[in-house]
Design a protein around this motif. Structure first.
Motif, mmCIF file in Angstrom:
data_model
loop_
_atom_site.group_PDB
_atom_site.id
_atom_site.type_symbol
_atom_site.label_atom_id
_atom_site.label_comp_id
_atom_site.label_asym_id
_atom_site.label_seq_id
_atom_site.Cartn_x
_atom_site.Cartn_y
_atom_site.Cartn_z
ATOM 1 N N PHE A 1 0.823 -1.216 0.000
ATOM 2 C CA PHE A 1 0.000 0.000 0.000
ATOM 3 C C PHE A 1 0.859 1.269 0.000
ATOM 4 N N LYS A 2 1.948 1.209 -0.805
ATOM 5 C CA LYS A 2 2.871 2.335 -0.994
ATOM 6 C C LYS A 2 3.683 2.679 0.255
ATOM 7 N N VAL A 3 3.667 1.777 1.240
ATOM 8 C CA VAL A 3 4.423 2.039 2.474
ATOM 9 C C VAL A 3 5.849 1.501 2.366
ATOM 10 N N GLY A 4 6.008 0.281 1.863
ATOM 11 C CA GLY A 4 7.313 -0.369 1.803
ATOM 12 C C GLY A 4 7.447 -1.432 2.870
ATOM 13 N N ALA A 5 8.470 -2.229 2.745
ATOM 14 C CA ALA A 5 8.699 -3.341 3.672
ATOM 15 C C ALA A 5 9.391 -2.862 4.942
ATOM 16 N N ASP A 6 9.048 -3.496 6.051
ATOM 17 C CA ASP A 6 9.706 -3.186 7.325
ATOM 18 C C ASP A 6 11.157 -3.651 7.312
ATOM 19 N N LEU A 7 11.393 -4.830 6.723
ATOM 20 C CA LEU A 7 12.727 -5.430 6.705
ATOM 21 C C LEU A 7 12.957 -6.068 5.343
ATOM 22 N N VAL A 8 14.151 -5.883 4.799
ATOM 23 C CA VAL A 8 14.546 -6.546 3.557
ATOM 24 C C VAL A 8 15.760 -7.412 3.841
ATOM 25 N N LEU A 9 15.671 -8.692 3.477
ATOM 26 C CA LEU A 9 16.822 -9.584 3.572
ATOM 27 C C LEU A 9 17.564 -9.505 2.239
ATOM 28 N N GLU A 10 18.664 -8.773 2.241
ATOM 29 C CA GLU A 10 19.411 -8.459 1.024
ATOM 30 C C GLU A 10 20.490 -9.520 0.799
ATOM 31 N N LEU A 11 20.280 -10.340 -0.242
ATOM 32 C CA LEU A 11 21.205 -11.425 -0.550
ATOM 33 C C LEU A 11 21.996 -11.183 -1.825
ATOM 34 N N GLY A 12 21.594 -10.218 -2.615
ATOM 35 C CA GLY A 12 22.248 -9.994 -3.899
ATOM 36 C C GLY A 12 23.529 -9.193 -3.815
ATOM 37 N N GLY A 13 23.567 -8.199 -2.946
ATOM 38 C CA GLY A 13 24.746 -7.354 -2.843
ATOM 39 C C GLY A 13 24.642 -6.113 -3.714
ATOM 40 N N GLY A 14 25.756 -5.747 -4.352
ATOM 41 C CA GLY A 14 25.819 -4.506 -5.112
ATOM 42 C C GLY A 14 24.778 -4.399 -6.207
ATOM 43 N N GLY A 15 24.401 -5.539 -6.805
ATOM 44 C CA GLY A 15 23.461 -5.500 -7.905
ATOM 45 C C GLY A 15 22.024 -5.278 -7.510
ATOM 46 N N THR A 16 21.693 -5.477 -6.250
ATOM 47 C CA THR A 16 20.294 -5.371 -5.815
ATOM 48 C C THR A 16 20.075 -4.453 -4.617
ATOM 49 N N LEU A 17 21.135 -4.007 -3.983
ATOM 50 C CA LEU A 17 20.976 -3.208 -2.769
ATOM 51 C C LEU A 17 20.197 -1.921 -3.041
ATOM 52 N N GLY A 18 20.430 -1.301 -4.177
ATOM 53 C CA GLY A 18 19.689 -0.084 -4.510
ATOM 54 C C GLY A 18 18.198 -0.327 -4.575
ATOM 55 N N LYS A 19 17.793 -1.440 -5.162
ATOM 56 C CA LYS A 19 16.376 -1.784 -5.233
ATOM 57 C C LYS A 19 15.821 -2.092 -3.843
ATOM 58 N N SER A 20 16.615 -2.751 -3.015
ATOM 59 C CA SER A 20 16.171 -3.053 -1.656
ATOM 60 C C SER A 20 15.923 -1.783 -0.856
ATOM 61 N N MET A 21 16.763 -0.776 -1.053
ATOM 62 C CA MET A 21 16.567 0.488 -0.350
ATOM 63 C C MET A 21 15.273 1.160 -0.789
ATOM 64 N N GLU A 22 14.951 1.035 -2.077
ATOM 65 C CA GLU A 22 13.693 1.599 -2.560
ATOM 66 C C GLU A 22 12.494 0.803 -2.056
#
Length: 337
Positions: free
Chosen positions: A224-245
């Motif tokens: 609902f346009k809020v975003g996730a409380d927690l992201v488990l980031e497993l990709g590293g440099g290639g996906t961290l930017g998307k996880s932050m968004e």
């Protein structure tokens, strides 16, 4: 008695070789463990592909039974079922450089891919009675990493939303723990069959990130346009930017893996704009391992194992991990029960 080693100066899976393992006398505070099963982690693939400077027994993770104890051993006895700690020196509190340098299965510390291993008694911890050796062998790295990422540092609460990337060992442990906590899980994979299996395990929302390359926007829609409380980031440099968004304002990111490699430029603006907490997670301490085991025991969680390979199939096990076809953990049987 046999062991696998990575030969120095060689790189790749063919650098692995079977050699004889020589028995030795125990020091007063040491134990000898007969290893029944060991499991692979992505770190082990990195290690063999990068090569080593001297002969090394690989694999951080293994489970077995105490065969013999030194004269001053007090915590363990013959017959105890144990796993080796990933960080043998990290017993509690915060990690430091010396504890970090003594990680099992990485230069210069020998790992668990041997039919017998030796070590100080406090470098091993008892395993829950209900688990098999194969299941227990997955706990020291993948299992504890997920526990630290979600519970210790991630502080995931019931009713919160977590994004989990992938369907490997850490990811599926995280899925199981998140559902036990009562969190809502959005899980990402590039494989529809794996997504279906994750759905059967309780994942609430499933996203194929190849079909949805702007998956961070889809996470926004599903929250609902809020975003996730927690992201488990497993990709590293290639996906961290998307996880932050994908994370909400004041959200948390547990940075665990580097599956997309070590390169990449990160724009720090979303961290500032959203007041994000980005925590680097690298396994955990003995105290955390024991907490994790108690949680497993209380909830009777069974680790997800894709395949169990024989001792003479170690290279095939490594190749299977390299193919990225696995769902959950890859285990190697070292000794019969």
């Amino acid at each position: 008695m046999k062991k696998y080693v990575i030969n120095p100066g060689e790189k790749g899976i063919d650098a692995l070789e079977v050699k004889e393992l020589t028995s030795r006398q125990l020091a007063p505070q040491e134990v000898c463990v007969r290893v029944h099963a060991a499991s692979l982690n992505y770190r082990d693939l990195i290690t063999v592909n990068m090569g080593v400077s001297h002969e090394l027994i690989p694999l951080s993770d293994g489970a077995g039974v105490v065969e013999d104890v030194g004269d001053e051993v007090v915590q363990l006895k013959k017959g105890d079922r144990v796993v080796g700690l990933f960080f043998p020196l990290w017993q509690s509190g915060n990690i430091d450089a010396d504890k970090f340098a003594a990680a099992r299965g990485g230069v210069p510390i020998d790992g668990m891919l041997a039919q017998y291993v030796y070590g100080l008694e406090d470098s091993f911890v008892k395993i829950p009675d209900y688990l098999t050796y194969e299941e227990a062998s997955t706990l020291p790295c993948a299992g504890l990493t997920a526990w630290n990422a979600l519970v210790v540092r991630g502080q995931l609460q019931a009713g919160e939303t977590i994004v989990i990337q992938g369907t490997g060992g850490v990811a599926l442990f995280a899925l199981q723990l998140a559902k036990t906590i009562g969190a809502r899980v959005i899980l990402l994979s590039s494989d529809d069959e794996k997504l279906e299996k994750a759905g059967q395990m309780g994942a609430d929302e499933l996203i194929n990130y190849k079909k949805n390359p702007t998956w961070e926007e889809l996470v926004g829609e599903k929250t609902f346009k809020v975003g996730a409380d927690l992201v488990l980031e497993l990709g590293g440099g290639g996906t961290l930017g998307k996880s932050m968004e994908a994370a909400k304002i004041n959200g948390r990111i547990s940075l665990v893996g580097v599956l997309t490699g070590f390169d990449g430029q990160i724009n720090p603006l979303p961290i500032l704009r959203k007041s994000l907490a980005v925590n680097g997670i690298y396994v955990g301490s003995r105290d955390m391992q024991e907490q994790f085991h108690r949680a497993l025991e209380a909830n009777k969680i069974h680790p997800v194992i894709d395949r169990v390979f024989r001792f003479d199939q170690v290279k095939e096990a490594y190749a299977f991990m390299q193919s990225a076809r696995h769902f959950g953990k890859i285990v190697i049987e070292l000794n019969s029960k």
